[in-house]
Design a protein around this motif. Sequence first.
Motif, mmCIF file in Angstrom:
data_model
loop_
_atom_site.group_PDB
_atom_site.id
_atom_site.type_symbol
_atom_site.label_atom_id
_atom_site.label_comp_id
_atom_site.label_asym_id
_atom_site.label_seq_id
_atom_site.Cartn_x
_atom_site.Cartn_y
_atom_site.Cartn_z
ATOM 1 N N ARG A 1 0.502 -1.150 -0.071
ATOM 2 C CA ARG A 1 -0.097 0.144 0.086
ATOM 3 C C ARG A 1 0.808 1.380 -0.012
ATOM 4 O O ARG A 1 1.496 1.349 0.993
ATOM 5 N N LEU A 2 0.694 2.033 -0.994
ATOM 6 C CA LEU A 2 1.477 3.326 -1.217
ATOM 7 C C LEU A 2 0.850 4.565 -1.383
ATOM 8 O O LEU A 2 -0.234 4.555 -2.042
ATOM 9 N N VAL B 1 0.698 -3.704 -6.357
ATOM 10 C CA VAL B 1 0.684 -2.130 -5.734
ATOM 11 C C VAL B 1 -0.614 -1.672 -5.514
ATOM 12 O O VAL B 1 -1.130 -1.261 -6.866
ATOM 13 N N VAL B 2 -0.930 -1.120 -4.440
ATOM 14 C CA VAL B 2 -2.335 -0.176 -4.180
ATOM 15 C C VAL B 2 -1.704 0.952 -3.860
ATOM 16 O O VAL B 2 -1.288 1.005 -2.712
ATOM 17 N N ILE C 1 4.385 2.424 2.746
ATOM 18 C CA ILE C 1 5.318 3.430 2.439
ATOM 19 C C ILE C 1 4.514 4.578 1.804
ATOM 20 O O ILE C 1 3.305 4.504 1.448
ATOM 21 N N ALA C 2 5.326 5.849 1.848
ATOM 22 C CA ALA C 2 4.672 6.944 1.191
ATOM 23 C C ALA C 2 5.757 7.972 0.608
ATOM 24 O O ALA C 2 6.947 8.107 1.145
ATOM 25 N N PRO D 1 8.031 -7.468 -0.001
ATOM 26 C CA PRO D 1 7.277 -6.774 -1.150
ATOM 27 C C PRO D 1 7.366 -5.175 -0.893
ATOM 28 O O PRO D 1 7.614 -4.548 -2.152
ATOM 29 N N ALA D 2 7.553 -4.527 0.242
ATOM 30 C CA ALA D 2 7.490 -3.085 0.268
ATOM 31 C C ALA D 2 9.047 -2.749 -0.151
ATOM 32 O O ALA D 2 9.222 -1.407 -0.798
ATOM 33 N N ALA D 3 9.862 -3.482 0.456
ATOM 34 C CA ALA D 3 11.345 -3.143 0.125
ATOM 35 C C ALA D 3 11.644 -3.052 -1.237
ATOM 36 O O ALA D 3 12.308 -2.220 -2.049
ATOM 37 N N ARG D 4 10.745 -4.029 -2.326
ATOM 38 C CA ARG D 4 11.032 -4.213 -3.607
ATOM 39 C C ARG D 4 10.376 -2.669 -4.248
ATOM 40 O O ARG D 4 10.846 -2.207 -5.390
#
Length: 306
Positions: free
Chosen positions: A98-99, A126-127, A147-148, A289-292
Motif C-alpha cells: 500500500r503506497l 501495488v495499491v 510506504i509513502a 514486497p515493500a522493500a521491492r
Amino acid sequence: MDFTDVSLVGLRVFHEVAERGTLTAAAAALGYTQSAVSRQIASLERAARSPLLERRREGVRLTAAGHVVLRRAVTVLEEIDATARELAGLPAAGGTVRLGWFASAGAVLLPRAVAALRRTHPALTVVSREGSTPALVRALRAGTLDIALLAMEPPYRPLDTESPPLAAQTLSERSLMVAVPATDPLARADSVDVAELRGRRWIAAPSSSGREKLLGVWPGLDERPETVHTARDWLAKLHLVAAGCGITTIPASLAPAAPAGVRVVSVRGGPEERRRLVLAHLPHPLPEPAARVAEALRTAAAGTDG
C-alpha cells in the motif's frame, strides 16, 4: 481493563479517526454521524480506562494508550479482512504493498516505478492513493499505508511530532523550476532571472497544509502576485500554461510530463528553491514486497534526475 465487549465497529471507527485526524472527517468517510463516532470512541476509552485521544482545536492526537490500541486494532482488522478474503476464495494479500504519494508524483515517478515492477515482479500488487503530506503521515501511523512518497521544502522539519520518528530516506533533491508558454519570451533560454518573474500572471493552488501559501507562485517574490487561475491538478495547470493563460512553478521531476506548448526553465538569482523527494515508512525494516517497491521508486527517482 476489559476489552471483551469491544466491537469490530468500534475498532474500525477508532482506526478511521486515527487516520483522518478528526472525528468529523472519520464520520464522513464512514457514513456515520459525528455523535455515533464519539460514542464508539467513548466506549473504547471506557474499556481501556484511559483516554485514547487528545482533543485539540485542529483535530485529535493519539495518546500513549491510543497508540497501543491502534497497533492492536490494525492487527485485528487485518486478520479479519484476510479471513474474509480467504473465505471468498480470493488470493492472500501477502504480495500487496500500500503506497501513498503526493500529487505530482502520479504524473511521472509513480507510473515508471509501477511499470518496472510489472516487468520484474509481476506477482506483486501495488495499491496506491494520492494524499497531502499530513494525511499520508497519519495513514502511515495508522497502518493503512506501508510506504509513502512525500515532497518536502526547506526548512526540512520532522514529518510529525510522534515518537519514534518515521524513517525517511531522501530519493532526490532538485531545484524548483518554472513552466512557461512556448511562445513566451521567457521560453527563449534555458533559465530566467528571478527579476523577470515580476509582474507575471500566475496559475496556482492553495497549499493542502492549510497555510496561507499559493503553490505555483515563485516563493519569495517581492510583490503581491497576480493569480489568474487556481487549480489543484498539476496537469490542468500545465495545460493552462500551454494555452498562454499564465505561468506556474513545477518540480523538476514533473518536467517530462509537460505537454506540448510548455517550456520548463530554471530560475537564477535570489535564494535557491530546493525541493526534496522523500520515501517514508514506520521505523522498522520493510517487508520484502515493500522493500521491492521502495527500490523501484529509488530507481525511478534517479531516472527523473537524469
